[in-house]
Design a protein around this motif. Structure first.
Motif, PDB file in Angstrom:
ATOM      1  N   PRO A  76      -3.948 -19.071 -16.472  1.00  0.00           N
ATOM      2  CA  PRO A  76      -5.082 -18.157 -16.680  1.00  0.00           C
ATOM      3  C   PRO A  76      -4.784 -16.795 -16.060  1.00  0.00           C
ATOM      4  O   PRO A  76      -3.810 -16.645 -15.314  1.00  0.00           O
ATOM      5  N   SER A 111      -0.984 -18.332 -22.356  1.00  0.00           N
ATOM      6  CA  SER A 111      -2.221 -18.249 -21.571  1.00  0.00           C
ATOM      7  C   SER A 111      -3.422 -18.615 -22.428  1.00  0.00           C
ATOM      8  O   SER A 111      -3.427 -18.388 -23.640  1.00  0.00           O
ATOM      9  N   SER A 113      -7.801 -18.444 -22.278  1.00  0.00           N
ATOM     10  CA  SER A 113      -8.937 -17.853 -21.578  1.00  0.00           C
ATOM     11  C   SER A 113     -10.176 -17.963 -22.448  1.00  0.00           C
ATOM     12  O   SER A 113     -10.073 -18.011 -23.679  1.00  0.00           O
ATOM     13  N   GLY A 119      -5.840 -13.513 -21.688  1.00  0.00           N
ATOM     14  CA  GLY A 119      -4.885 -13.521 -20.565  1.00  0.00           C
ATOM     15  C   GLY A 119      -3.714 -12.560 -20.741  1.00  0.00           C
ATOM     16  O   GLY A 119      -2.688 -12.701 -20.077  1.00  0.00           O
TER      17      GLY A 119
END
Ligand SMILES: Cc1cc2nc3c(=O)[nH]c(=O)nc-3n(C[C@H](O)[C@H](O)[C@H](O)COP(=O)(O)O)c2cc1C
Length: 184
Positions: A76, A111, A113, A119
């Motif tokens: 994250p 990532s 999010s 991210g």
């Protein structure tokens, strides 16, 4: 190819850890394996503890990275950067500087999010950090999973079809690239 996966989130319900688990299934489809390495029990980096006989968790981390053919880091974004737990793990793994297990290790970053940005700022920060450890990062457009809470079912499986296709494409590209580095 044996991959080592690191999640930058320690949360049990972590969306990034779910994405890493989905990546492990995709890797298996591609004929590779992906084992997850825990980083939550590492002590905070302390140069006084670092040396020929570091803490057992640090030895285990370094050995796992050293043995892997490539790294998959899924994290994250915390306050526009990488979480402290991930930086701590990378700091431990980065010694001795420029000659560590991270130097030359093919790595892919992803990532997840809940935000639509997914991210992206964390990825820029992480690439900068990995530049300091001489770690080659898969040179492809970022794999960002925005509004990630909508991509998984109640059992934590990746059900969003578009994301599954993107993940396959990204990981198969990474595996081919990592392979080409190994042959070079
Ligand atoms: C300390 C902290 C800082 C955060 N900062 C950001 C941020 O800068 N940008 C962002 O998109 N999300 C930010 N978030 C939201 C996280 O990206 C979001 O909670 C994400 O789901 C956490 O990942 P996980 O589900 O894998 O634990 C932050 C969350 C925390 C706890």
């Amino acid at each position: 190819m044996n991959l080592l996966g690191i999640s930058g989130s320690l949360r049990k319900q972590s969306l990034n850890t779910l994405l890493l688990q989905a990546a492990a299934r995709v890797a298996q489809d591609e004929g590779a394996s992906l084992q997850r390495q825990a980083i939550g029990d590492l002590p905070l980096y302390n140069g006084d503890l670092d040396g020929d006989d570091p803490p057992a968790q640090v030895k285990a981390l370094k050995a796992a990275i050293g043995d892997a053919d490539g790294l998959v880091i899924v994290s994250p974004e915390y306050n526009y950067g990488i979480p402290g737990v991930l930086k701590n793990a990378l700091d431990w793994a980065s010694r001795p500087g420029y000659q560590s297990v991270l130097a030359g290790k093919p790595t892919v970053i992803m990532s997840a999010s809940m935000s639509i940005i997914g991210g992206a700022r964390m990825q820029a920060h992480l690439k900068n950090v990995l530049g300091g450890t001489l770690t080659p990062v898969y040179p492809a457009p970022e794999f960002l999973l925005g509004t990630a809470h909508k991509a998984f079912d109640d059992d934590g499986r990746l059900v969003d079809e578009d994301t599954r296709k993107r993940l396959h494409r990204h990981l198969s590209g990474f595996l081919a690239w990592a392979d080409s580095l190994a042959e070079a």
